[in-house]
Scaffold this motif. Structure first.
Motif, short mmCIF file in Angstrom:
data_model
loop_
_atom_site.label_atom_id
_atom_site.label_comp_id
_atom_site.label_asym_id
_atom_site.label_seq_id
_atom_site.Cartn_x
_atom_site.Cartn_y
_atom_site.Cartn_z
N GLN A 44 -12.46 12.21 -10.28
CA GLN A 44 -13.07 12.93 -11.38
C GLN A 44 -13.70 12.00 -12.41
N GLN A 45 -14.90 12.36 -12.84
CA GLN A 45 -15.59 11.68 -13.93
C GLN A 45 -14.68 11.67 -15.17
N LEU A 64 -22.71 13.98 -11.41
CA LEU A 64 -22.34 14.18 -12.81
C LEU A 64 -22.20 15.67 -13.07
N ASN A 65 -21.24 16.03 -13.92
CA ASN A 65 -21.09 17.41 -14.38
C ASN A 65 -21.34 17.47 -15.87
N GLY A 69 -21.86 22.97 -17.09
CA GLY A 69 -21.55 23.26 -15.69
C GLY A 69 -22.63 22.81 -14.71
N LYS A 70 -23.75 22.29 -15.23
CA LYS A 70 -24.80 21.82 -14.35
C LYS A 70 -24.36 20.55 -13.63
N GLN A 71 -24.69 20.45 -12.36
CA GLN A 71 -24.32 19.28 -11.56
C GLN A 71 -25.58 18.52 -11.16
N VAL A 72 -25.55 17.21 -11.36
CA VAL A 72 -26.66 16.35 -10.98
C VAL A 72 -26.14 15.33 -9.96
N VAL A 73 -26.71 15.34 -8.77
CA VAL A 73 -26.29 14.40 -7.72
C VAL A 73 -26.96 13.05 -7.95
N LEU A 74 -26.15 12.01 -8.01
CA LEU A 74 -26.68 10.66 -8.20
C LEU A 74 -26.94 9.95 -6.89
N SER A 97 -18.31 11.64 -10.89
CA SER A 97 -17.33 12.20 -9.96
C SER A 97 -17.76 11.94 -8.52
N ILE A 98 -16.79 11.95 -7.62
CA ILE A 98 -17.05 11.72 -6.20
C ILE A 98 -16.25 12.74 -5.39
#
Length: 221
Positions: A44-45, A64-65, A69-74, A97-98
């Motif tokens: 968890q971030q 990233l969250n 609640g928006k999620q951005v994939v790195l 987060s992973i």
């Protein structure tokens, strides 16, 4: 932990084998092999963990969250990538987060062992710097794509890149590569299908008109 199991995990992947090639024996003997089913491995971030992980098999998503609640994939990592190495070196909480998006096998390395390894094995330290530089470069290019390209352009360029690399294209893979909602992804794919530049066959997507698709993404405002 059975050293034979650790050795088998190391030798199951060429990139992993090269990374661990000159690791001190004492550190290798303290590594742990761990297996996880899909979505059962979560870091968890904002949290701190005692282990650094080397991905031996499978894929994980780094994301990233936001508070909304928006999620951005790195990024999406494959075998041969470390998880948490930066945080171990600077002793900080996870910056992202992973979660695993497939069944995975990892080598768990205590943070103190990982730091000692990076300080005493100069060959490994050089590889680590190279890996981190590659990650930063890749992340910069992804952020450029997110901030400067529309959803259609992001999807279009990803489709073209996958085709050039002969990588199978699925909706799931697209969700990891573009900064937009699943609903918007479906809308863009339907538009491209209606223009006869792609064909959607269940979960698989194939480009049917490369020239037109490239023209669409290059001229999109």
């Amino acid at each position: 932990m059975n050293i034979n199991e650790v050795d088998a995990a190391i030798n199951s992947n060429q990139r992993v084998r090269q990374l661990v090639k000159t690791a001190p024996l004492g550190i290798v003997e303290r590594m742990q092999v761990q297996h996880f089913d899909t979505k059962q491995f979560l870091l968890q971030q904002g949290e701190q963990y005692q282990f650094t992980y080397l991905l031996v098999k499978g894929r994980v998503k780094v994301f990233l969250n936001s508070p909304s609640g928006k999620q951005v994939v790195l990024d999406v990592y494959d075998a041969g990538m470390f998880l948490g190495e930066q945080e171990a070196i600077i002793n900080r909480p996870y910056s992202a987060s992973i979660i695993n998006i497939s069944p995975i096998t990892v080598l768990a390395i205590r943070n103190a062992d990982f730091v000692e390894w990076s300080q005493t094995d100069h060959r490994f330290a050089d590889q680590l710097i190279s890996n981190l530089s590659e990650q930063i470069y890749h992340l910069t290019k992804r952020m450029e794509r997110y901030s400067m390209h529309s959803a259609l352009q992001q999807i279009g360029f990803f489709l073209l890149n996958c085709a050039a690399d002969r990588v199978p294209i699925t909706r799931e893979r697209i969700t990891y590569e573009v900064d937009t909602s699943y609903r918007n992804i479906n809308r863009v794919l339907k538009r491209l299908a209606d223009l006869d530049v792609i064909k959607i066959d269940h979960a698989t997507i194939k480009i049917t008109d490369y020239q037109t698709l490239r023209k669409i993404v290059e001229t999109e405002d």
